[in-house]
Design a protein around this motif. Sequence first.
Motif, PDB file in Angstrom:
ATOM      1  N   TYR A 103       0.822  -1.214   0.000  1.00 42.56           N
ATOM      2  CA  TYR A 103       0.000   0.000   0.000  1.00 42.56           C
ATOM      3  C   TYR A 103       0.858   1.266   0.000  1.00 42.56           C
ATOM      4  O   TYR A 103       0.520   2.250  -0.651  1.00 42.56           O
ATOM      5  CB  TYR A 103      -0.975  -0.011   1.187  1.00 42.56           C
ATOM      6  CG  TYR A 103      -2.145  -0.947   0.950  1.00 42.56           C
ATOM      7  CD1 TYR A 103      -3.014  -0.716  -0.122  1.00 42.56           C
ATOM      8  CD2 TYR A 103      -2.368  -2.047   1.768  1.00 42.56           C
ATOM      9  CE1 TYR A 103      -4.083  -1.580  -0.364  1.00 42.56           C
ATOM     10  CE2 TYR A 103      -3.442  -2.907   1.537  1.00 42.56           C
ATOM     11  CZ  TYR A 103      -4.291  -2.669   0.465  1.00 42.56           C
ATOM     12  OH  TYR A 103      -5.345  -3.514   0.216  1.00 42.56           O
ATOM     13  N   SER A 132     -10.899  -9.181   0.097  1.00 40.03           N
ATOM     14  CA  SER A 132     -11.023  -7.898   0.786  1.00 40.03           C
ATOM     15  C   SER A 132      -9.947  -6.912   0.327  1.00 40.03           C
ATOM     16  O   SER A 132     -10.191  -5.706   0.232  1.00 40.03           O
ATOM     17  CB  SER A 132     -10.937  -8.104   2.303  1.00 40.03           C
ATOM     18  OG  SER A 132      -9.691  -8.699   2.610  1.00 40.03           O
ATOM     19  N   GLU A 133      -8.763  -7.413   0.025  1.00 37.24           N
ATOM     20  CA  GLU A 133      -7.683  -6.527  -0.439  1.00 37.24           C
ATOM     21  C   GLU A 133      -8.006  -5.997  -1.840  1.00 37.24           C
ATOM     22  O   GLU A 133      -7.772  -4.817  -2.136  1.00 37.24           O
ATOM     23  CB  GLU A 133      -6.336  -7.275  -0.479  1.00 37.24           C
ATOM     24  CG  GLU A 133      -5.900  -7.859   0.847  1.00 37.24           C
ATOM     25  CD  GLU A 133      -5.579  -6.820   1.921  1.00 37.24           C
ATOM     26  OE1 GLU A 133      -5.489  -5.624   1.610  1.00 37.24           O
ATOM     27  OE2 GLU A 133      -5.426  -7.235   3.090  1.00 37.24           O
ATOM     28  N   GLU A 135     -10.954  -5.558  -3.103  1.00 34.56           N
ATOM     29  CA  GLU A 135     -12.011  -4.545  -2.932  1.00 34.56           C
ATOM     30  C   GLU A 135     -11.425  -3.203  -2.503  1.00 34.56           C
ATOM     31  O   GLU A 135     -11.752  -2.163  -3.060  1.00 34.56           O
ATOM     32  CB  GLU A 135     -12.967  -5.002  -1.832  1.00 34.56           C
ATOM     33  CG  GLU A 135     -14.322  -5.438  -2.342  1.00 34.56           C
ATOM     34  CD  GLU A 135     -15.098  -6.101  -1.221  1.00 34.56           C
ATOM     35  OE1 GLU A 135     -15.329  -5.438  -0.188  1.00 34.56           O
ATOM     36  OE2 GLU A 135     -15.431  -7.295  -1.383  1.00 34.56           O
ATOM     37  N   THR A 136     -10.529  -3.253  -1.508  1.00 36.01           N
ATOM     38  CA  THR A 136      -9.901  -2.018  -1.020  1.00 36.01           C
ATOM     39  C   THR A 136      -9.172  -1.309  -2.156  1.00 36.01           C
ATOM     40  O   THR A 136      -9.294  -0.094  -2.341  1.00 36.01           O
ATOM     41  CB  THR A 136      -8.877  -2.346   0.091  1.00 36.01           C
ATOM     42  OG1 THR A 136      -9.529  -3.105   1.092  1.00 36.01           O
ATOM     43  CG2 THR A 136      -8.278  -1.095   0.692  1.00 36.01           C
ATOM     44  N   ARG A 140     -10.154   2.341  -3.476  1.00 33.42           N
ATOM     45  CA  ARG A 140      -9.286   3.460  -3.056  1.00 33.42           C
ATOM     46  C   ARG A 140      -8.197   3.843  -4.044  1.00 33.42           C
ATOM     47  O   ARG A 140      -7.655   4.917  -3.987  1.00 33.42           O
ATOM     48  CB  ARG A 140      -8.614   3.107  -1.732  1.00 33.42           C
ATOM     49  CG  ARG A 140      -9.585   3.222  -0.589  1.00 33.42           C
ATOM     50  CD  ARG A 140      -8.848   3.511   0.695  1.00 33.42           C
ATOM     51  NE  ARG A 140      -9.309   2.621   1.729  1.00 33.42           N
ATOM     52  CZ  ARG A 140      -8.529   2.006   2.608  1.00 33.42           C
ATOM     53  NH1 ARG A 140      -7.225   2.192   2.559  1.00 33.42           N
ATOM     54  NH2 ARG A 140      -9.034   1.220   3.513  1.00 33.42           N
TER      55      ARG A 140
END
Length: 482
Positions: A103, A132-133, A135-136, A140
Amino acid sequence: MISSINTPDSIRRSDSAPESEPDREYYFIDACRREVSRRSEELGRPLTCCVVTFGCQMNARDSEKLLGVLKEAGYEEISREEEADFVIFNTCTVRENANERVYGRLGQLVHAKKKRPGMIIGLCGCMMQEPSEVETILSRYRHVSLIFGTHNIFKFAELLYRAMAEDRPVVDVWKDTNQIVEALPTARKYPYKSGVNIMFGCNNFCTYCIVPYVRGRERSREPKEILREIEQLAADGVIEVMLLGQNVNSYGKGLDEPVSFADLLREVEKIDGIERIRFMTSHPKDLSDDLIAVMRDSKKICRHLHLPLQSGSTRLLHKMNRHYTKEQYLELAAKIRREIPDIAITTDIIVGFPGETDEDFEDTLDVVRQVRFDSAFTFIYSPRTGTPAARMQQVPREVTQPRFDRLLALVQETAAARCAEGVGREDTALVENIDDHDSALVTGRLGNNEMVHFPGDASLIGKIVPVKLTESRGFYYMGERL
Ligand code: SAH
Ligand code: SF4
Ligand code: F3S
């Protein structure tokens, strides 16, 4: 630096996208090449790419496959990701700090892409197997154009083509696969040494570990494919191979004609031109007497065994699902040292696994003192979503950090003592590079994986030379050429 690209001549180029692999990927490599050439004519310069590796040796080997496709497609490799036309992050998720690094670097790339809108950013590897990663990232980091996982990395050429052709992000993550696609291009980082996958995935489900979830079920490559690849590497100038798998000791299970890892090593040993054989990683539960015998009798297998301990407490080893006790590990290490006295044993240790007591931790220190590891990677336990240990009672950081510091100090002390014992020894070193701090010196790797610095020049890089170890500097040696 790129040393070579291996594309078998036997691969047919066809007019419409073939269904079968690897022909399909070669078709898309051609399509990418036309697009890359069109864009580079428009810009009046070559298109550049950068592949960033975040994970283990297997992740690094995957990066060489990505780079192989990119080079074949006409991209030139550069080392600064913010200046590249195509950047791909090959991610790792084994501990939370691996994700944090991804990130952090991705955030920096946002700025670079604002200045250079033509840039294509891709993400692949283990972290992308976690929904989930993904999606993030999609919500973002809108500047990401391509996401795929570990199971369909062989489809990279096709996905790259789609990322160039489509305006929307291309996202293709598979849950699992039983496919192994052979004969795709690779671009090796080093001319003289190479990793070689012998198996993929993992079935062990150690309760702290996310790898089985993101790399899928264990599957072994056919021995003939592995041997053919190593023969090609040898013909191409490679003298050292590192056989790669999450647990090489269970190699061969599930093949039509089962073979053991020891059998495979015997065959690799016969390949002319290969002078050094290494492998990673050995699970203690499956390490056979046959393997110890093959190592002992071999002229080529390096005197190094990476044997992850994880914990010295039998109680915790059970909770970790490791299938060995403290005593069994100690016996195994003693047997290996007895059979192969000049071997270096290295390890991985986790501090602060859920429920770890002072007594459990003392057991770990006790094993380190008894085995006297030549070096050890030490980690603070990091909870991974979806793994059984993440749901267990956690040990607070105030407790794990001081334990970690104590363990690290002990590991460094034992490693330095082992290193000091080597002074005066004559050995051979594979020269890897010019010393970072002193250009009159070169840095070489000994068979036992330790490093030695000694006078020499660039002409020695990639050669195995006899050396004498003259001084220990804790975890490496100073030496002289013989
Ligand atoms: N297949 C190899 C290891 C792969 S992961 C083996 O079985 O040894 C590399 C190392 O990361 C592991 O040996 C372990 O020590 C560490 N590790 C894995 N999961 C972890 C976690 N959740 N927290 C901290 N360290 C972890
Ligand atoms: Fe993870 Fe255990 Fe498999 Fe190694 S053997 S990859 S630590 S589950
Ligand atoms: Fe390797 Fe990290 Fe994946 S250690 S297997 S790249 S989670």
